[in-house]
Motif scaffolding. Structure first.
Motif, PDB file in Angstrom:
ATOM      1  N   ASN A  68       0.850  -1.193   0.000  1.00  7.32           N
ATOM      2  CA  ASN A  68       0.000   0.000   0.000  1.00  7.32           C
ATOM      3  C   ASN A  68       0.887   1.245   0.000  1.00  7.32           C
ATOM      4  O   ASN A  68       1.643   1.469   0.951  1.00  7.32           O
ATOM      5  CB  ASN A  68      -0.919  -0.001   1.217  1.00  7.32           C
ATOM      6  CG  ASN A  68      -1.824  -1.219   1.240  1.00  7.32           C
ATOM      7  OD1 ASN A  68      -2.505  -1.497   0.268  1.00  7.32           O
ATOM      8  ND2 ASN A  68      -1.808  -1.957   2.336  1.00  7.32           N
ATOM      9  N   ILE A  69       0.774   2.027  -1.041  1.00  9.10           N
ATOM     10  CA  ILE A  69       1.663   3.174  -1.227  1.00  9.10           C
ATOM     11  C   ILE A  69       0.899   4.476  -1.020  1.00  9.10           C
ATOM     12  O   ILE A  69      -0.109   4.724  -1.693  1.00  9.10           O
ATOM     13  CB  ILE A  69       2.318   3.130  -2.618  1.00  9.10           C
ATOM     14  CG1 ILE A  69       3.179   1.867  -2.718  1.00  9.10           C
ATOM     15  CG2 ILE A  69       3.137   4.391  -2.884  1.00  9.10           C
ATOM     16  CD1 ILE A  69       3.921   1.718  -4.009  1.00  9.10           C
ATOM     17  N   PHE A  70       1.379   5.298  -0.102  1.00  8.71           N
ATOM     18  CA  PHE A  70       0.771   6.597   0.201  1.00  8.71           C
ATOM     19  C   PHE A  70       1.769   7.703  -0.141  1.00  8.71           C
ATOM     20  O   PHE A  70       2.937   7.639   0.255  1.00  8.71           O
ATOM     21  CB  PHE A  70       0.393   6.683   1.685  1.00  8.71           C
ATOM     22  CG  PHE A  70      -0.656   5.704   2.110  1.00  8.71           C
ATOM     23  CD1 PHE A  70      -1.997   6.051   2.086  1.00  8.71           C
ATOM     24  CD2 PHE A  70      -0.299   4.421   2.532  1.00  8.71           C
ATOM     25  CE1 PHE A  70      -2.972   5.143   2.474  1.00  8.71           C
ATOM     26  CE2 PHE A  70      -1.266   3.518   2.925  1.00  8.71           C
ATOM     27  CZ  PHE A  70      -2.612   3.881   2.894  1.00  8.71           C
ATOM     28  N   LEU A  78       2.907   8.669  -7.104  1.00  6.71           N
ATOM     29  CA  LEU A  78       2.525   7.252  -7.075  1.00  6.71           C
ATOM     30  C   LEU A  78       3.189   6.505  -8.228  1.00  6.71           C
ATOM     31  O   LEU A  78       3.435   7.083  -9.293  1.00  6.71           O
ATOM     32  CB  LEU A  78       1.006   7.108  -7.192  1.00  6.71           C
ATOM     33  CG  LEU A  78       0.170   7.542  -5.987  1.00  6.71           C
ATOM     34  CD1 LEU A  78      -1.320   7.470  -6.330  1.00  6.71           C
ATOM     35  CD2 LEU A  78       0.471   6.688  -4.765  1.00  6.71           C
ATOM     36  N   PRO A  79       3.471   5.218  -8.045  1.00  6.75           N
ATOM     37  CA  PRO A  79       4.078   4.443  -9.136  1.00  6.75           C
ATOM     38  C   PRO A  79       3.107   4.287 -10.312  1.00  6.75           C
ATOM     39  O   PRO A  79       1.924   4.044 -10.110  1.00  6.75           O
ATOM     40  CB  PRO A  79       4.377   3.087  -8.482  1.00  6.75           C
ATOM     41  CG  PRO A  79       3.444   3.006  -7.319  1.00  6.75           C
ATOM     42  CD  PRO A  79       3.270   4.408  -6.831  1.00  6.75           C
ATOM     43  N   VAL A  80       3.641   4.455 -11.521  1.00  6.69           N
ATOM     44  CA  VAL A  80       2.845   4.290 -12.741  1.00  6.69           C
ATOM     45  C   VAL A  80       3.451   3.130 -13.516  1.00  6.69           C
ATOM     46  O   VAL A  80       4.449   3.284 -14.222  1.00  6.69           O
ATOM     47  CB  VAL A  80       2.841   5.573 -13.594  1.00  6.69           C
ATOM     48  CG1 VAL A  80       2.002   5.367 -14.847  1.00  6.69           C
ATOM     49  CG2 VAL A  80       2.318   6.750 -12.785  1.00  6.69           C
ATOM     50  N   VAL A 107       3.548  -1.354   3.949  1.00 10.56           N
ATOM     51  CA  VAL A 107       3.031   0.012   3.880  1.00 10.56           C
ATOM     52  C   VAL A 107       4.182   0.935   3.504  1.00 10.56           C
ATOM     53  O   VAL A 107       5.211   0.971   4.185  1.00 10.56           O
ATOM     54  CB  VAL A 107       2.394   0.444   5.208  1.00 10.56           C
ATOM     55  CG1 VAL A 107       1.935   1.901   5.114  1.00 10.56           C
ATOM     56  CG2 VAL A 107       1.218  -0.456   5.561  1.00 10.56           C
ATOM     57  N   PHE A 108       3.981   1.649   2.428  1.00 13.02           N
ATOM     58  CA  PHE A 108       4.969   2.604   1.932  1.00 13.02           C
ATOM     59  C   PHE A 108       4.667   3.972   2.532  1.00 13.02           C
ATOM     60  O   PHE A 108       3.591   4.519   2.335  1.00 13.02           O
ATOM     61  CB  PHE A 108       4.882   2.651   0.401  1.00 13.02           C
ATOM     62  CG  PHE A 108       5.857   3.581  -0.261  1.00 13.02           C
ATOM     63  CD1 PHE A 108       7.024   3.091  -0.826  1.00 13.02           C
ATOM     64  CD2 PHE A 108       5.599   4.945  -0.356  1.00 13.02           C
ATOM     65  CE1 PHE A 108       7.921   3.940  -1.464  1.00 13.02           C
ATOM     66  CE2 PHE A 108       6.478   5.802  -0.985  1.00 13.02           C
ATOM     67  CZ  PHE A 108       7.649   5.298  -1.536  1.00 13.02           C
TER      68      PHE A 108
END
Length: 475
Positions: free
Chosen positions: A76-78, A85-87, A112-113
């Protein structure tokens, strides 16, 4: 090797937290709960970028490595900005994660990022010697061990047996049902922002036809409130339509407003994907899909077994049916000159919409969704005044258009039927139940059948194309 970052701050290998000791394989992260670790994995699935419940933006990656392919591991990237955010650009691309916190929630372990101390870099998953990343958050350096891990994952991936995310919710467009949620394997043909609604729409296709829908309402509503011709607020231009398939439903999939940056953060156009958790909705007798915060996307390879199966079914459908819909035709209602005239070709409404010239006539299998005027007495009174004009709303699995019956073609279409018999024919054409009155002021449900008709097109002086029903009669 250094990757240029899209954010600020420092997250290089030299300044990592002491709690990060090398790279942790996915299968071992369960032993590192509440610790920061470094990880590398193949991205097999991701959620679309959206706003979190707070002020951040969030996206979830599903990753695998040689140690564990099932279950897929969630990250989960915040981030503070959506562009951080990663694309993920392609199927099988790799992500390197630094300083992600391992957490346990409801019995499941995930990473958790943190926007404050974590960093990532995305790499092409193809087997090559290129170790440069195409996106990174904060300055990013690879250790020699991470370089070797990337090479090993690239070598391992082609022989890995990762499924396409099969589940009981996977359906084809032809099997969707309203107010349900489903997974769809499809090709994304186009994405555009609907300014009027303030949301993004994906245009997707799997080669099948959406189920026929009924219509509720009053026929008289067509005069002041005609049926819309498409789900989106404005029709797509002909250049875009010309790139669409001529057979099969192009399903519009609407993202909710939490995905306000979808078009900037999604690289799936032109690719086969699996979209998870799509809601099936209906608008004015037209299907559309709805994305929500739980929707996810899996980029698929062209040779993925499930993609190959979709292509095979479409080729079989084309060989068996050509331009015909999957659903049966009511041959008892109309007759055409299709078999007698050399300049008439069989096609779909998408053939007509994407056709650049206006010198060909197409025979199509359509449903008559609405007619204006629709009452026999209106038709006869207008004929007495010399006003031979009627607008039909026609629909097939590929599109919906307005087409006109004018002059002689209008007279011949109804073949001089007396008013009482004309009412009966009109009910059948519009799918109105026999016991209903066409002019009734109450709502009723109708099921227009599929019928054949010939359609001609013509451009006006302003370059607008108009469509006309011709060489067609009611039996």
């Amino acid at each position: 090797m250094n990757g240029s970052g899209s954010g600020s701050g420092s997250g290089s290998g030299s300044s990592r937290s002491r709690s990060c000791r090398g790279i942790i394989p996915i299968i071992e992260v369960v032993h590192h709960v509440d610790k920061k670790v470094n990880m590398i994995g193949v991205v097999v699935e991701f959620s679309l970028p959206r706003k979190s419940c707070g002020t951040d933006y969030v996206s979830t990656l599903k990753i695998v490595d040689e140690s564990q392919q099932s279950p897929e591991f969630s990250v989960n990237i915040f981030t503070e900005k959506v562009q951080h955010l990663p694309v993920v650009k392609s199927h099988s691309d790799l992500v390197v994660l630094h300083n992600v916190m391992i957490k346990k929630h409801d019995g499941e372990v995930n990473a958790v990022f943190s926007k404050n101390f974590s960093s990532f870099a995305l790499f092409d998953g193809k087997n090559s010697n290129d170790l440069s990343c195409y996106q990174a958050l904060r300055s990013f350096s690879l250790s020699w061990r991470e370089m070797n891990c990337i090479k090993n994952l690239r070598n391992w991936w082609p022989s890995a047996h990762i499924d396409s995310g099969k589940s009981e919710y996977l359906v084809s467009v032809k099997d969707i049902s309203s107010d349900t949620y489903f997974d769809l394997v499809c090709k994304v043909l186009h994405a555009s922002f609907d300014v009027s609604r303030g949301l993004w729409i994906l245009f997707v296709w799997d080669g099948s036809d959406a189920p026929l829908l009924s219509l509720d309402g009053k026929l008289k509503d067509e005069e002041k409130n005609p049926l819309p011709l498409q789900v989106e607020s404005f029709a797509l231009d002909q250049d875009t339509l010309s790139k669409f398939y001529r057979v099969g439903t192009i399903l519009r999939v609407m993202a909710d407003k939490s995905h306000e940056n979808l078009g900037l953060q999604f690289h799936g156009v032109g690719k086969w994907v699996r979209i998870r958790n799509v809601g099936a909705k209906v608008l004015s007798g037209m299907w559309y899909g709805a994305l929500n915060s739980f929707s996810r996307v899996r980029l698929l390879a062209d040779d993925d077994i499930i993609v190959v199966e979709c292509k095979r079914k479409f080729q079989e459908r084309r060989l068996e049916l050509g331009r015909l819909p999957l659903w049966s035709i009511d041959d008892d209602l109309t007759v055409t000159d299709y078999n007698e005239m050399d300049n008439i070709q069989f096609g779909s409404l998408m053939d007509i919409l994407s056709y650049e010239k206006d010198d060909s006539i197409f025979c199509c299998v359509v449903r008559v969704m609405a007619i204006h005027p629709f009452q026999a007495e209106d038709l006869h009174s207008s004929a007495e005044r010399g006003e031979h004009e009627m607008r039909l709303t026609l629909e097939d699995p590929t599109a919906r258009i307005h087409a006109y019956l004018l002059g002689k073609e209008l007279v011949e279409f109804f073949n001089g039927f007396p008013p009482d018999l004309l009412d009966v024919k009109m009910k059948k054409l519009l799918g109105v139940p026999e016991h209903e009155n066409l002019a009734d002021d109450t709502n009723f449900t109708r099921h227009p059948p599929l019928v054949k008709c010939c359609i001609d097109s013509m451009k006006d002086n302003f370059g607008n194309t108009h469509y006309y029903v011709c060489h067609t009669w009611l039996k």
